[in-house]
Design an enzyme around this catalytic site. Structure first.
Site, PDB file in Angstrom:
ATOM      1  N   TYR A  27       0.866  -1.182   0.000  1.00 55.10           N
ATOM      2  CA  TYR A  27       0.000   0.000   0.000  1.00 55.10           C
ATOM      3  C   TYR A  27       0.897   1.225   0.000  1.00 55.10           C
ATOM      4  CZ  TYR A  27      -3.730   3.126   1.750  1.00 55.10           C
ATOM      5  OH  TYR A  27      -4.644   4.139   1.914  1.00 55.10           O
ATOM      6  N   TYR A 190     -11.898  -4.681   7.116  1.00 53.15           N
ATOM      7  CA  TYR A 190     -10.593  -4.284   7.668  1.00 53.15           C
ATOM      8  C   TYR A 190     -10.753  -3.134   8.660  1.00 53.15           C
ATOM      9  CZ  TYR A 190      -5.957  -2.333   8.122  1.00 53.15           C
ATOM     10  OH  TYR A 190      -4.793  -1.847   8.656  1.00 53.15           O
ATOM     11  N   HIS A 191     -11.401  -2.078   8.240  1.00 51.78           N
ATOM     12  CA  HIS A 191     -11.492  -0.880   9.067  1.00 51.78           C
ATOM     13  C   HIS A 191     -12.422  -1.085  10.261  1.00 51.78           C
ATOM     14  CE1 HIS A 191     -10.389   0.284   4.942  1.00 51.78           C
ATOM     15  NE2 HIS A 191      -9.513   1.026   5.572  1.00 51.78           N
ATOM     16  N   LYS A 556     -10.544  16.899  16.552  1.00 52.10           N
ATOM     17  CA  LYS A 556      -9.902  16.243  15.417  1.00 52.10           C
ATOM     18  C   LYS A 556      -9.721  17.274  14.302  1.00 52.10           C
ATOM     19  CE  LYS A 556      -9.368  12.487  14.239  1.00 52.10           C
ATOM     20  NZ  LYS A 556      -8.051  11.809  14.090  1.00 52.10           N
ATOM     21  N   ASP A 560      -8.161  14.145   8.732  1.00 50.67           N
ATOM     22  CA  ASP A 560      -7.944  12.799   9.274  1.00 50.67           C
ATOM     23  C   ASP A 560      -9.228  12.274   9.908  1.00 50.67           C
ATOM     24  OD1 ASP A 560      -6.982  10.494  10.535  1.00 50.67           O
ATOM     25  OD2 ASP A 560      -6.260  11.628  12.255  1.00 50.67           O
ATOM     26  N   HIS A 562      -9.543   9.025  11.038  1.00 54.72           N
ATOM     27  CA  HIS A 562      -9.296   7.892  11.934  1.00 54.72           C
ATOM     28  C   HIS A 562      -9.533   8.362  13.371  1.00 54.72           C
ATOM     29  CE1 HIS A 562      -7.238   6.336   8.352  1.00 54.72           C
ATOM     30  NE2 HIS A 562      -7.495   5.149   8.856  1.00 54.72           N
TER      31      HIS A 562
END
Length: 682
Positions: A27, A190-191, A556, A560, A562
């Site tokens: 990746y 995945y996430h 935040k 981003d 996440h």
């Protein structure tokens, strides 16, 4: 004279024929299209068999590099692609009709696929309908395009769920009809695991997402009923594999069983080949540690085994993180190491010479049955709510993930879940790999943002603006009419529109959206031990001294999305007795400062994982000073190199926390100390 013995004849090699290995990727993408192209060509020369493109956050969320919202984010976690010219540079000398390309892109997936398609046509010199069709028939790869999980974990959504699902649906319908080898979506579990999902939740929420997508395609009328088997056959998954590799192996076998059942019973697909569970994988990054990071190598290998050992549930494509991803951006050498891990397993071991080695195992069958039963029950629960979209909008799935993640963090802090080098076996020799931390990671080009802005300016000066305006007007009309948006998107790409213009046009029609944070209803620490009790007492005592309950703003800044770390800090702070102000992701520094003023907070905590801390944190500090709140301490958490942490403290940051600071209750105690120090109470 004695007779000499005959020289023995070497035995004839009779090793079994090996299966073809999975597609091997890393990746990658950073700084600029030209630098990323050079990296891709180097990786391909080392034996990588596919590409996995990382786009930067402005590209993922539909902003051009010259947008104020892109400040500090350009080229940091991926490559900026604001227009067709940069897509040409990204794949220069890489023939797309011979490549298998995975693009991690969601909200703007349709746009990036259009750019990719146009570049492939240009590379082949295709001009006639027959030539263009021949190019389309050769294109192979994947657009991630799973927007539902973005509301739950990764945060790069743009539009409200209903309109986002339409873009996904239109892309799937277009590719099934025009680009037959393309996987138009990766349903991403995945996430979900990175956000805290248990194996049962990962199975259930990913499959509920697949059901929502397939229902939307079926109900759109864009694909003939008899063609639904082709749609199902092009659906792929992108999964996570944690270090509990026996459980992960069973999870993958459970995925295979449940997917076969759903596609056969719900969608009537009779072709076994079309019902096959097809997936790629990146192994777990959540468990990678900053402390003793060399241990991450064996973690990555164990996690890879979970998706390769079982032939009947083996990954089609694998990309591995690098050992130093908890420290920062991996260097080309680090990515090579991860590629070699795959190659040793595939070509040196005998793994690919055998049928499924778990077939008939009672242990495996029992665990698979347990996971299938649990996942079915959770799928039924979500479907009873109205499906995945309804469970996103109500906050149910997000709240469940935040709670699961909080439980995991609590187990680690209590020592019930061992993380080697973090909460056990912490004594270590100095590592030569990290002797020079600044040299142990790749640094994005500091000039990337300026260069990308100049690229956009030059691109706009050379295009036919009237053609661009007409193409964007068509996009508006098709968005309002309900037509498939891919044709209008292709027209905009060919006319020279930018990523920000395409997304901005649709923002005007669809509006924007802010997803539930999941924090307010999340279950935190079930029982307060002595450590948390002591922190609660300190929070209350300090609040009493300052004349009210302590208020912590968790912010935040930047693009981003996440949010896992910020959410866990918010939940633990609430459990520690703070009044927590958390407004979710993607806030400007100005919005964070405004909230700090309005809420009259005692501390501002900033969470940044994208590497934009040196641009965004000073902006918050300057904003607070301008509002006369320079006495309010600011703390920062994220993947921050030690040299940057020192500089942030010089600029006025009170404390910097990185992944090595895993103890949330200890962090809460540190916040209390920071507040007391700022108010002269120590």
């Amino acid at each position: 004279m004695s007779e000499q013995p005959e020289t023995p004849t070497p035995p004839t090699a009779t090793r079994p024929e090996r299966d073809r290995p999975w597609v091997m990727r890393t990746y990658a993408g950073h700084s600029s299209a030209a630098e990323s192209n050079a990296l891709y060509r180097r990786n391909l020369s080392k034996g990588q068999t596919g590409l996995s493109v990382a786009f930067d956050l402005p590209t993922q969320t539909g902003y051009d590099p010259d947008s104020t919202l892109a400040r500090g984010e350009v080229g940091k976690v991926g490559v900026p692609i604001p227009h067709l010219g940069d897509m040409r540079k990204l794949f220069d000398q890489i023939p797309l009709t011979e490549m298998n390309t995975s693009m991690t892109i969601n909200a703007t997936a349709m746009w990036l696929l259009a750019l990719y398609q146009v570049v492939a046509e240009e590379q082949a010199g295709a001009t006639t309908d027959e030539e263009i069709e021949a190019v389309h028939n050769k294109l192979a790869g994947t657009t991630q395009n799973d927007i539902i999980k973005e509301y739950l974990s990764r945060g790069t959504y743009v539009f409200p769920p209903e309109h986002s699902l339409r873009l996904t649906t239109d892309t799937i319908a277009y590719t099934v009809n025009h680009i037959p080898k393309w996987n138009p979506i990766n349903i991403c579990s995945y996430h979900l695991q990175e956000a805290g999902a248990t194996p049962v939740q990962e199975l259930a929420y990913a499959l509920c997402t697949a059901i929502a997508v397939l229902d939307a395609v079926r109900d759109s009328g864009q694909v003939a009923p008899e063609e639904m088997g082709k749609v199902v056959g092009r659906i792929s998954f992108f999964v996570n594999a944690g270090v509990r590799f026996v459980e992960e192996t069973c999870k993958m076998r459970a995925f295979v069983e449940l997917w076969d059942e759903i596609t056969r019973e719900r969608y009537g697909v009779t072709d076994d080949k079309m019902r096959r569970f097809r997936y790629g994988v990146q192994v777990n990054s959540l468990g990678l540690t900053e402390a003793q990071p060399e241990n991450n190598v064996q973690r990555i290998v164990l996690e890879m085994l979970g998706v390769t050992l079982s032939k009947n549930a083996r990954a089609r494509a694998v990309q591995l993180p690098a050992w130093n991803e908890a420290l920062g951006l991996p260097r080309p050498w680090d990515q090579q190491w991860s590629l070699r891990l795959q190659q040793v397993l595939a070509f040196e071991s005998d793994l690919l010479e055998y049928d499924d080695i778990f077939e008939g195992s009672h242990v495996i069958e029992t665990k698979v049955a347990e996971l299938v039963t649990g996942a079915r029950a959770e799928i039924d629960r979500v479907q009873a709510m109205g499906g995945a979209i309804a469970a996103v909008e109500s906050g149910y799935m997000k709240q469940a993930l935040v709670s699961s993640h909080a439980a995991r963090r609590a187990r680690i802090e209590a020592g019930h879940e061992v993380v080697v080098g973090v909460n056990k076996f912490e004594t270590t020799e100095e590592s030569p790999l990290t002797a020079d931390l600044d040299a142990a990671i790749q640094v994005a080009d500091p000039e990337a943002e300026r260069a990308a802005q100049a690229s956009v300016e030059q691109w706009k000066s050379q295009r036919d603006q009237a053609e661009v305006d007409a193409a964007l007007q068509r996009l508006v009309e098709d968005a309002k009419s309900g037509a498939n948006l891919m044709e209008a998107t292709l027209a905009a790409a060919r006319a020279g529109a930018t990523t920000g213009e395409w997304a901005g046009t649709l923002r005007e029609v669809f509006g924007e959206y802010r997803a539930p944070t999941g924090v307010s209803g999340a279950v935190g620490v079930a029982e307060a031990g002595a450590e948390l009790t002591a922190v609660r007492d300190a929070v209350k005592a300090t609040g009493d001294e300052l004349g009210g309950r302590l208020r912590l703003l968790v912010g935040k800044p930047g693009l981003d999305g996440h949010s896992n770390g910020a959410e866990q800090v918010a939940v633990r702070a609430r459990d520690a007795g703070f009044e927590v102000i958390y407004q979710g992701i993607r806030l400007t520094p100005e919005q964070i400062v405004s909230a700090a003023v309005a809420e009259d907070v005692h501390c501002v905590g900033l969470s940044i994982l994208s590497g934009s801390h040196m641009e965004l944190v000073p902006a918050v500090l300057d904003g607070l000073r301008a509002e006369g709140m320079d006495d309010v301490p600011v703390i920062v958490g994220g993947i921050i190199p030690s040299s940057d942490a020192a500089r942030l403290k010089e600029l006025g940051v009170a404390e910097v926390f990185t992944p090595k600071d895993f103890g949330l209750t200890e962090i809460m105690a540190g916040i209390v100390r920071v507040i007391r120090r700022a108010n002269g109470l120590d």
